[in-house]
Design an enzyme around this catalytic site. Structure first.
Site, PDB file in Angstrom:
ATOM      1  N   GLU A  22      36.184  46.710  39.484  1.00 28.86           N
ATOM      2  CA  GLU A  22      35.714  46.739  40.883  1.00 28.86           C
ATOM      3  C   GLU A  22      36.189  47.933  41.691  1.00 28.86           C
ATOM      4  OE1 GLU A  22      36.429  42.227  40.261  1.00 28.86           O
ATOM      5  OE2 GLU A  22      37.272  44.086  39.531  1.00 28.86           O
ATOM      6  N   ASP A 109      37.356  40.979  38.077  1.00 35.21           N
ATOM      7  CA  ASP A 109      38.403  39.963  38.245  1.00 35.21           C
ATOM      8  C   ASP A 109      38.032  38.652  37.559  1.00 35.21           C
ATOM      9  OD1 ASP A 109      39.892  41.761  39.662  1.00 35.21           O
ATOM     10  OD2 ASP A 109      39.356  40.976  41.639  1.00 35.21           O
ATOM     11  N   ASP A 111      38.164  35.523  38.517  1.00 35.24           N
ATOM     12  CA  ASP A 111      37.726  34.343  39.260  1.00 35.24           C
ATOM     13  C   ASP A 111      36.202  34.270  39.307  1.00 35.24           C
ATOM     14  OD1 ASP A 111      37.148  36.409  40.954  1.00 35.24           O
ATOM     15  OD2 ASP A 111      38.473  35.764  42.573  1.00 35.24           O
ATOM     16  N   GLU A 113      34.127  34.923  41.690  1.00 35.94           N
ATOM     17  CA  GLU A 113      33.504  36.099  42.298  1.00 35.94           C
ATOM     18  C   GLU A 113      33.435  37.252  41.302  1.00 35.94           C
ATOM     19  OE1 GLU A 113      33.705  38.448  46.582  1.00 35.94           O
ATOM     20  OE2 GLU A 113      35.328  37.104  45.992  1.00 35.94           O
ATOM     21  N   TYR A 336      47.415  38.376  39.136  1.00 32.45           N
ATOM     22  CA  TYR A 336      46.236  38.189  39.986  1.00 32.45           C
ATOM     23  C   TYR A 336      46.554  37.280  41.162  1.00 32.45           C
ATOM     24  CZ  TYR A 336      41.313  37.830  41.154  1.00 32.45           C
ATOM     25  OH  TYR A 336      40.103  37.903  41.802  1.00 32.45           O
ATOM     26  N   ARG A 338      44.554  35.615  43.313  1.00 33.94           N
ATOM     27  CA  ARG A 338      43.713  34.466  43.679  1.00 33.94           C
ATOM     28  C   ARG A 338      43.954  33.374  42.639  1.00 33.94           C
ATOM     29  NH1 ARG A 338      39.915  38.701  45.135  1.00 33.94           N
ATOM     30  NH2 ARG A 338      39.705  38.713  47.405  1.00 33.94           N
ATOM     31  N   HIS A 384      45.033  29.923  37.199  1.00 37.06           N
ATOM     32  CA  HIS A 384      45.655  30.935  36.358  1.00 37.06           C
ATOM     33  C   HIS A 384      47.173  30.772  36.509  1.00 37.06           C
ATOM     34  CE1 HIS A 384      41.605  32.380  36.536  1.00 37.06           C
ATOM     35  NE2 HIS A 384      41.700  32.617  37.822  1.00 37.06           N
TER      36      HIS A 384
END
Length: 657
Positions: A22, A109, A111, A113, A336, A338, A384
């Site tokens: 990203e 990532d 997740d 999203e 990470y 999130r 996670h």
């Protein structure tokens, strides 16, 4: 055959692999751990989204009523995705890079999203070479190599869940917002999560507005024993407990009727009379209680607790915290950010225990590692590892080359992680009762027997050593029958206080507890309600505007379920079921939007009932004779003059209700 040949060329003949992430920072960090046959580039976040304006809607579908929503509600809620103008150049560059690649790795990532971004890239680029999905929870050499060995396909359940969330948010926002434009003022917005958050903030403000303050008095004494001073306070007089702030009803300002006979409500005169009656009295210890207290460390950070602590300790907004944490993750310094999991990996526990032994000594290291599992909030997802320093060896904050907010946040994460594996803190609490005439005083003390994890991390303070001192209140050695001296007696006046306004930390805590939104969305939600003029910050407090009060009043009256915490929480649970593959997303959206009691019909029905003049105004009890209204230029207040004409004046945006 072409794909098989391409794969063979990539893996056996040193072919070129394109890796897409990203952000440029993430690309730069990953590039360090990959060989020369890998080209790492960034897509700069989302490459497709629903239309943001009429200009984004293709001409061929503009004739359809659903085109304004950007979702084809007539055909399986098919989203109308488009490439934003500012992403067209990036997409073109990605297509060019793909032409020279023999393999594509999507490393967005881990997740929902991130899964969705990978899927969108696949839909746009339409590669005819082998494609792999690569996920990792930290950007270290070991994690990247492990991830390369365990690539997978795109998880379409996660993609569908993210699509359903995006479509649901669009349907709620784009269906209710026009109603607000029509009935209140143009430009107002509603949202699936934001409107519930605004309602919580408004409810808190209404509680404060209904609050009636009360005055009560206390009596404090300065005592000493063997030249050691300590403080005590009046607990009972003539057998009645002295009323404190918690005994008063915040709405009436009175003590509840069933407690009036049991409690002694001190006013100034009564307090001064007791003060006089205590002069010359003998002070004698009647009760001493000592008990050991053991405190365990808090678990490592998850997304919500990181945002809460960074707000309390560092004064950082949720948005600042997540932006800063993203930078730390992309630089390979933390895992990470999130996550809903408090679990630490074996390598993390080993790294933390090595830090403890090296920095604090063996006595601060428990015999067994602490294991954290489970989650108390509703709807845990994206489970996670906890947020912690990355790698097999934790870099000390002072050795990280970080500065400013990044250093402060990394230091917070480092301390919390290490403290989570340290020994318990042991304290001794002492409770003493002292009789003086017909009055009973209480003194409480505590001392730290062994600081344990408090050496590394104390919640609510940035300086553990200073905080340790503040946690100790030393009393002299006292036993029943001892006489103590009294050097002064002071009556003090107090006023009850209304419930505190939400801060970002306390709002996130409530949203998590109620299952509203998800930790990864809290920062965006709070930023949205502030940017759209529904909430202003006064110091660290979130205060609703009059516009927010008007909008919430309308929604509560006519569309109550869309600001109801339980209804919104159930929406989140349904999205989780879609992610798990247990719920069909089209069937779910159909029931929510087109069902018998669906959003579309509810808005059409309520539209006819809402009178604009009534919808734009609110009555505030403390402003008798005045009407507060919201119009196109914001809030204003009106009153009717003697001759019948109405006089109005604007209210500043900074004026809290």
């Amino acid at each position: 055959m072409a794909k098989a040949a391409a794969k063979n060329k990539s893996t056996k003949s040193g072919g070129r692999t394109l890796v897409i992430v990203e952000s440029p920072t993430k690309a730069k960090t990953i590039k360090k751990f990959l060989g020369k046959n890998y080209q790492v580039t960034s897509c700069m976040g989302h490459v497709r989204d629903l239309p943001q304006s009429a200009k984004d809607i293709p001409e061929k579908v503009k004739k359809h009523a659903w085109s304004k929503l950007g979702v084809n509600v007539e055909k399986d809620f098919d989203p109308l995705y488009c490439i934003p103008k500012n992403k067209e150049k990036i997409v073109s560059q990605l297509r060019g890079l793909l032409e020279n690649a023999d393999e594509l790795i999507l490393a967005t990532d881990e997740d929902r999203e991130g899964e969705s971004i990978s899927w969108h890239l696949l839909e746009i680029l339409k590669p005819d070479i082998p494609v792999k999905r690569m996920v990792f929870h930290e950007i270290t050499k070991e994690a990247i190599e492990e991830s390369l060995d365990h690539t997978r396909a795109i998880d379409y359940n996660l993609v569908r869940a993210q699509e359903a969330r995006r479509v649901l948010d669009r349907l709620v926002g784009y269906t209710i917002s026009p109603l607000l434009w029509k009935k209140v003022a143009f430009g107002l917005s509603a949202g699936r999560v934001q409107s519930v958050a605004v309602r919580l903030i408004c409810e808190r403000e209404q509680e404060r507005m209904r609050f009636r303050k009360s005055e009560y008095w206390s009596i404090e004494a300065e005592n000493s024993k063997s030249s050691t001073p300590f403080e005590s306070r009046l607990l009972e007089h003539e057998g009645k407990r002295v009323a404190t702030g918690k005994d008063f009803d915040p709405l009436t300002g009175q003590i509840a009727d069933d407690n009036k006979k049991k409690l002694l409500h001190l006013d100034k005169k009564k307090a001064e009379d007791i003060q006089k009656s205590l002069k010359g009295q003998s002070w004698k210890v009647t009760e001493v209680e000592e008990k050991p207290v053991t405190r365990k460390p808090s678990p490592p950070f998850i997304t919500s607790t990181l945002q809460q602590e960074a707000n309390r300790k560092l004064g950082m907004s949720s948005n600042q915290t997540m932006r800063t944490a993203q930078g730390l993750y992309e630089k390979g310094l933390i895992t990470y950010m999130r996550t809903d999991s408090t679990t630490l990996s074996g390598q993390a526990i080993k790294a933390a225990r090595e830090c403890i032994q090296d920095l604090y000594g063996k006595e601060y290291l428990p015999a067994e590692a602490r294991l954290y599992t489970g989650k108390k909030s509703k709807g845990a997802q994206e489970a996670h590892e906890a947020i912690r320093p990355a790698g097999t060896v934790f870099i000390l904050p002072e050795q990280s080359d970080l500065k400013g907010e990044e250093l402060k946040l990394y230091d917070l994460i480092w301390k919390r992680t290490v403290a989570s594996q340290m020994s318990d803190a042991k304290q001794k609490q002492m409770s003493v009762r002292i009789q003086a005439g017909s009055s009973l005083f209480a003194a409480n003390g505590s001392s730290i027997v062994f600081p344990g994890f408090l050496r590394a991390y104390v919640e609510g303070s940035d300086d553990p050593e200073a905080a340790l001192e503040e946690r100790e209140t030393i009393l002299p050695a006292l036993k029943v029958g001892d006489k103590v001296e009294c050097t002064s007696i002071t009556p003090n006046m107090h006023e009850t206080k209304p419930v505190a306004r939400y801060t970002e930390a306390s709002l996130i805590q409530t949203m998590e507890k109620e299952g509203i939104g998800r930790p990864s969305t809290y920062a965006a939600t709070i930023s949205t309600v502030i940017n759209r003029g529904y909430v202003i910050k006064i110091g660290n407090a979130l205060t609703p505007t009059f516009t927010a009060m008007v909008v919430v009043k309308l929604l509560e009256r006519y569309l109550p379920q869309y600001v109801d915490t339980e209804f919104t929480s159930k929406m989140e649970e349904s999205l989780d079921e879609i992610a798990a593959g247990d719920l069909n997303w089209v069937a779910y959206l159909t029931s929510i939007y087109l069902g018998k009691n669906g959003l579309q019909k509810q808005v059409e029905l309520q539209d006819k009932k809402i009178k604009p003049e009534e919808a734009r105004s609110i009555e505030i009890e403390s402003l008798k004779g005045l009407s507060v209204r919201v119009g196109r230029y914001g809030a204003y207040v009106c009153r009717t003059a003697k001759k019948g004409e109405e006089i109005c004046a604007s209210l500043p945006d900074s004026q809290p209700p």
